[in-house]
Scaffold this active site. Structure first.
Site, short mmCIF file in Angstrom:
data_model
loop_
_atom_site.label_atom_id
_atom_site.label_comp_id
_atom_site.label_asym_id
_atom_site.label_seq_id
_atom_site.Cartn_x
_atom_site.Cartn_y
_atom_site.Cartn_z
CG HIS A 76 -12.11 11.09 13.54
ND1 HIS A 76 -11.81 11.91 14.60
CD2 HIS A 76 -11.30 11.49 12.52
CE1 HIS A 76 -10.87 12.77 14.26
NE2 HIS A 76 -10.55 12.53 12.98
CB SER A 77 -13.73 13.63 10.59
OG SER A 77 -13.66 14.73 9.73
CG MET A 78 -18.42 12.10 6.51
SD MET A 78 -18.08 11.69 4.78
CE MET A 78 -17.62 9.96 4.95
#
Length: 239
Positions: A76-78
Protein backbone atom coordinates in the site's frame (compact mmCIF):
# COMPACT_ATOMS: atom_id res chain seq x y z
CA UNK A 1 -5.27 -26.42 -2.73
CA UNK A 2 -1.68 -25.27 -3.20
CA UNK A 3 -0.46 -22.97 -0.44
CA UNK A 4 0.47 -19.49 -1.63
CA UNK A 5 2.42 -16.97 0.45
CA UNK A 6 1.41 -13.31 0.43
CA UNK A 7 4.24 -10.90 1.20
CA UNK A 8 2.84 -7.61 2.54
CA UNK A 9 4.88 -4.41 2.23
CA UNK A 10 3.92 -1.49 4.51
CA UNK A 11 3.03 2.10 3.69
CA UNK A 12 5.13 5.05 4.88
CA UNK A 13 5.28 4.96 8.68
CA UNK A 14 3.73 1.49 8.74
CA UNK A 15 5.08 -1.83 9.95
CA UNK A 16 4.19 -5.52 9.91
CA UNK A 17 1.43 -4.96 12.50
CA UNK A 18 -0.37 -2.64 10.06
CA UNK A 19 -1.51 -5.77 8.23
CA UNK A 20 -3.18 -7.52 11.18
CA UNK A 21 -6.74 -6.69 9.98
CA UNK A 22 -5.95 -7.96 6.48
CA UNK A 23 -4.26 -11.06 7.85
CA UNK A 24 -7.34 -11.80 9.96
CA UNK A 25 -9.68 -11.26 6.98
CA UNK A 26 -7.62 -13.56 4.73
CA UNK A 27 -7.46 -16.26 7.38
CA UNK A 28 -6.01 -19.58 6.27
CA UNK A 29 -6.70 -19.00 2.56
CA UNK A 30 -3.15 -17.67 2.14
CA UNK A 31 -0.05 -17.61 4.31
CA UNK A 32 0.30 -13.90 5.01
CA UNK A 33 3.90 -12.80 5.58
CA UNK A 34 4.05 -9.12 6.58
CA UNK A 35 7.47 -7.52 6.26
CA UNK A 36 9.18 -4.84 8.34
CA UNK A 37 11.50 -2.05 7.28
CA UNK A 38 14.51 -1.18 9.45
CA UNK A 39 13.75 1.17 12.31
CA UNK A 40 10.17 0.17 13.12
CA UNK A 41 8.00 -2.75 14.22
CA UNK A 42 10.11 -5.77 15.15
CA UNK A 43 13.21 -3.92 13.88
CA UNK A 44 12.90 -0.79 15.98
CA UNK A 45 16.34 0.57 16.80
CA UNK A 46 17.91 -0.28 13.43
CA UNK A 47 19.04 2.71 11.34
CA UNK A 48 16.35 4.18 9.09
CA UNK A 49 16.82 3.99 5.33
CA UNK A 50 16.02 7.03 3.20
CA UNK A 51 16.33 5.59 -0.32
CA UNK A 52 13.97 3.21 -2.05
CA UNK A 53 16.79 1.17 -3.58
CA UNK A 54 18.14 0.43 -0.08
CA UNK A 55 14.68 -0.44 1.22
CA UNK A 56 14.17 -2.71 -1.79
CA UNK A 57 17.48 -4.48 -1.15
CA UNK A 58 16.45 -5.02 2.47
CA UNK A 59 13.10 -6.51 1.40
CA UNK A 60 14.85 -8.73 -1.13
CA UNK A 61 17.06 -10.18 1.60
CA UNK A 62 13.95 -10.93 3.67
CA UNK A 63 12.07 -12.82 0.95
CA UNK A 64 14.81 -14.41 -1.15
CA UNK A 65 14.86 -17.76 0.68
CA UNK A 66 11.07 -18.07 0.37
CA UNK A 67 10.72 -17.52 -3.38
CA UNK A 68 10.73 -21.20 -4.30
CA UNK A 69 7.17 -21.49 -2.97
CA UNK A 70 4.24 -19.90 -4.87
CA UNK A 71 3.77 -16.32 -3.71
CA UNK A 72 2.12 -12.97 -4.38
CA UNK A 73 3.08 -9.48 -3.19
CA UNK A 74 0.83 -6.73 -1.82
CA UNK A 75 1.86 -3.18 -0.94
CA UNK A 76 0.00 0.00 0.00
CA UNK A 77 1.21 3.51 -0.94
CA UNK A 78 5.02 3.45 -0.55
CA UNK A 79 4.62 -0.29 -0.23
CA UNK A 80 3.00 -0.38 -3.66
CA UNK A 81 5.98 1.32 -5.25
CA UNK A 82 8.31 -1.07 -3.41
CA UNK A 83 6.21 -4.01 -4.61
CA UNK A 84 7.06 -2.92 -8.15
CA UNK A 85 10.77 -2.37 -7.41
CA UNK A 86 11.09 -5.65 -5.52
CA UNK A 87 9.53 -7.55 -8.42
CA UNK A 88 12.03 -5.93 -10.79
CA UNK A 89 14.87 -7.01 -8.52
CA UNK A 90 13.55 -10.57 -8.32
CA UNK A 91 13.27 -10.71 -12.10
CA UNK A 92 16.81 -9.34 -12.54
CA UNK A 93 18.05 -12.09 -10.20
CA UNK A 94 16.24 -14.66 -12.40
CA UNK A 95 14.32 -16.03 -9.43
CA UNK A 96 10.72 -17.32 -9.49
CA UNK A 97 8.27 -14.47 -10.06
CA UNK A 98 5.08 -13.76 -8.10
CA UNK A 99 1.80 -15.21 -9.32
CA UNK A 100 0.08 -11.85 -8.75
CA UNK A 101 0.86 -8.29 -7.70
CA UNK A 102 -1.53 -6.16 -5.61
CA UNK A 103 -1.08 -2.40 -5.39
CA UNK A 104 -3.24 -0.01 -3.36
CA UNK A 105 -3.11 3.73 -2.80
CA UNK A 106 -0.13 4.20 -5.11
CA UNK A 107 0.15 6.12 -8.36
CA UNK A 108 1.99 4.26 -11.09
CA UNK A 109 5.78 4.74 -10.99
CA UNK A 110 5.75 6.45 -14.39
CA UNK A 111 3.44 9.13 -12.91
CA UNK A 112 5.68 10.12 -10.00
CA UNK A 113 7.22 13.26 -11.49
CA UNK A 114 7.63 16.51 -9.52
CA UNK A 115 6.86 15.02 -6.11
CA UNK A 116 6.61 17.70 -3.39
CA UNK A 117 9.29 17.70 -0.70
CA UNK A 118 6.99 17.08 2.24
CA UNK A 119 9.88 15.54 4.18
CA UNK A 120 11.52 18.99 4.38
CA UNK A 121 8.51 20.79 5.85
CA UNK A 122 8.63 22.25 9.38
CA UNK A 123 6.76 20.13 11.90
CA UNK A 124 3.42 22.06 11.87
CA UNK A 125 3.08 21.87 8.07
CA UNK A 126 4.33 18.28 8.01
CA UNK A 127 1.70 17.26 10.55
CA UNK A 128 -1.02 18.95 8.53
CA UNK A 129 0.00 16.94 5.48
CA UNK A 130 -0.23 13.75 7.54
CA UNK A 131 -3.63 14.82 8.84
CA UNK A 132 -4.90 15.45 5.31
CA UNK A 133 -3.81 11.98 4.16
CA UNK A 134 -5.67 10.23 6.97
CA UNK A 135 -4.53 7.00 8.57
CA UNK A 136 -2.64 8.70 11.42
CA UNK A 137 -4.68 9.14 14.58
CA UNK A 138 -5.05 12.46 16.43
CA UNK A 139 -3.59 10.69 19.45
CA UNK A 140 -0.30 10.45 17.56
CA UNK A 141 -0.45 13.82 15.80
CA UNK A 142 -1.26 15.71 19.02
CA UNK A 143 1.38 14.02 21.18
CA UNK A 144 4.87 15.55 21.22
CA UNK A 145 6.24 12.43 22.93
CA UNK A 146 4.89 10.04 20.28
CA UNK A 147 5.94 12.35 17.44
CA UNK A 148 9.52 12.34 18.73
CA UNK A 149 9.58 8.63 17.88
CA UNK A 150 7.24 8.54 14.88
CA UNK A 151 8.15 11.70 12.94
CA UNK A 152 11.71 10.60 11.98
CA UNK A 153 10.30 7.36 10.56
CA UNK A 154 7.73 9.20 8.47
CA UNK A 155 10.22 11.78 7.22
CA UNK A 156 12.65 9.04 6.19
CA UNK A 157 9.90 7.23 4.27
CA UNK A 158 8.63 10.41 2.62
CA UNK A 159 12.17 11.29 1.57
CA UNK A 160 12.64 7.84 0.03
CA UNK A 161 9.49 8.21 -2.06
CA UNK A 162 9.98 11.86 -2.98
CA UNK A 163 13.53 11.35 -4.24
CA UNK A 164 12.72 8.26 -6.33
CA UNK A 165 13.38 8.57 -10.06
CA UNK A 166 11.51 6.29 -12.46
CA UNK A 167 13.46 4.28 -15.03
CA UNK A 168 11.28 2.54 -17.66
CA UNK A 169 11.88 -1.17 -18.08
CA UNK A 170 10.36 -4.15 -19.86
CA UNK A 171 6.81 -4.75 -18.55
CA UNK A 172 6.14 -7.78 -16.38
CA UNK A 173 4.09 -10.73 -17.56
CA UNK A 174 2.33 -10.90 -14.20
CA UNK A 175 -1.34 -10.25 -13.33
CA UNK A 176 -1.73 -6.97 -11.45
CA UNK A 177 -4.66 -5.72 -9.38
CA UNK A 178 -4.83 -2.05 -8.40
CA UNK A 179 -7.02 -0.71 -5.57
CA UNK A 180 -7.73 3.02 -5.33
CA UNK A 181 -9.74 5.34 -3.07
CA UNK A 182 -12.28 7.56 -4.78
CA UNK A 183 -11.37 10.50 -2.50
CA UNK A 184 -7.63 9.89 -2.57
CA UNK A 185 -5.20 12.36 -4.16
CA UNK A 186 -4.32 9.63 -6.65
CA UNK A 187 -6.42 10.07 -9.77
CA UNK A 188 -7.93 7.28 -11.83
CA UNK A 189 -5.48 8.17 -14.60
CA UNK A 190 -2.54 7.77 -12.23
CA UNK A 191 -3.87 4.41 -11.05
CA UNK A 192 -4.62 3.18 -14.58
CA UNK A 193 -1.04 3.98 -15.62
CA UNK A 194 0.03 0.80 -13.80
CA UNK A 195 -0.98 -0.84 -17.08
CA UNK A 196 2.39 0.30 -18.49
CA UNK A 197 4.16 -2.07 -16.11
CA UNK A 198 2.54 -5.36 -17.16
CA UNK A 199 1.67 -6.96 -20.48
CA UNK A 200 -1.49 -8.46 -18.98
CA UNK A 201 -4.66 -6.35 -18.52
CA UNK A 202 -4.73 -4.87 -15.02
CA UNK A 203 -7.75 -5.09 -12.74
CA UNK A 204 -8.66 -1.71 -11.19
CA UNK A 205 -11.06 -1.58 -8.24
CA UNK A 206 -12.13 1.71 -6.68
CA UNK A 207 -13.61 2.13 -3.21
CA UNK A 208 -15.13 5.05 -1.29
CA UNK A 209 -12.59 6.69 0.98
CA UNK A 210 -9.34 8.63 1.17
CA UNK A 211 -5.75 7.40 1.06
CA UNK A 212 -6.45 4.84 3.77
CA UNK A 213 -9.67 3.48 2.26
CA UNK A 214 -8.18 0.03 2.86
CA UNK A 215 -9.06 0.32 6.56
CA UNK A 216 -12.77 0.54 5.71
CA UNK A 217 -12.81 -2.14 3.02
CA UNK A 218 -10.49 -4.80 4.43
CA UNK A 219 -12.92 -7.70 3.96
CA UNK A 220 -13.69 -6.87 0.32
CA UNK A 221 -10.01 -6.36 -0.49
CA UNK A 222 -9.00 -9.59 1.25
CA UNK A 223 -11.63 -11.52 -0.68
CA UNK A 224 -10.45 -10.16 -4.01
CA UNK A 225 -6.80 -10.84 -3.15
CA UNK A 226 -7.55 -14.48 -2.38
CA UNK A 227 -9.64 -14.94 -5.51
CA UNK A 228 -7.10 -13.28 -7.82
CA UNK A 229 -4.09 -15.00 -6.25
CA UNK A 230 -5.41 -18.42 -7.16
CA UNK A 231 -6.54 -17.22 -10.56
CA UNK A 232 -3.01 -15.92 -11.13
CA UNK A 233 -1.51 -19.17 -9.91
CA UNK A 234 -3.65 -21.11 -12.39
CA UNK A 235 -2.66 -18.75 -15.21
CA UNK A 236 1.04 -19.07 -14.41
CA UNK A 237 0.84 -22.84 -14.60
CA UNK A 238 -0.76 -22.75 -18.03
CA UNK A 239 1.89 -20.48 -19.61
Amino acid sequence: MVNVNLFCIPFAGGNRYSFLPLEKAIGSSLTTIPLDYPGRGTRYGEPLLKRLDLLCEDLFRQVRAKLQEPYAIYGHSMGGLLTYLLTKKIRDAQLPLPVHLFISGSRAPSMRRDMPDYHKLPRPQFIEQLRSLGGTTDEILNSSEILELYEPILRADFEAVETYEYTPCEPFHIPLTVFNGLSDRISREQAEAWQRETMLPIVLREYPGDHFFILEHTTAIASLIVRNVYAGFSLKNTI
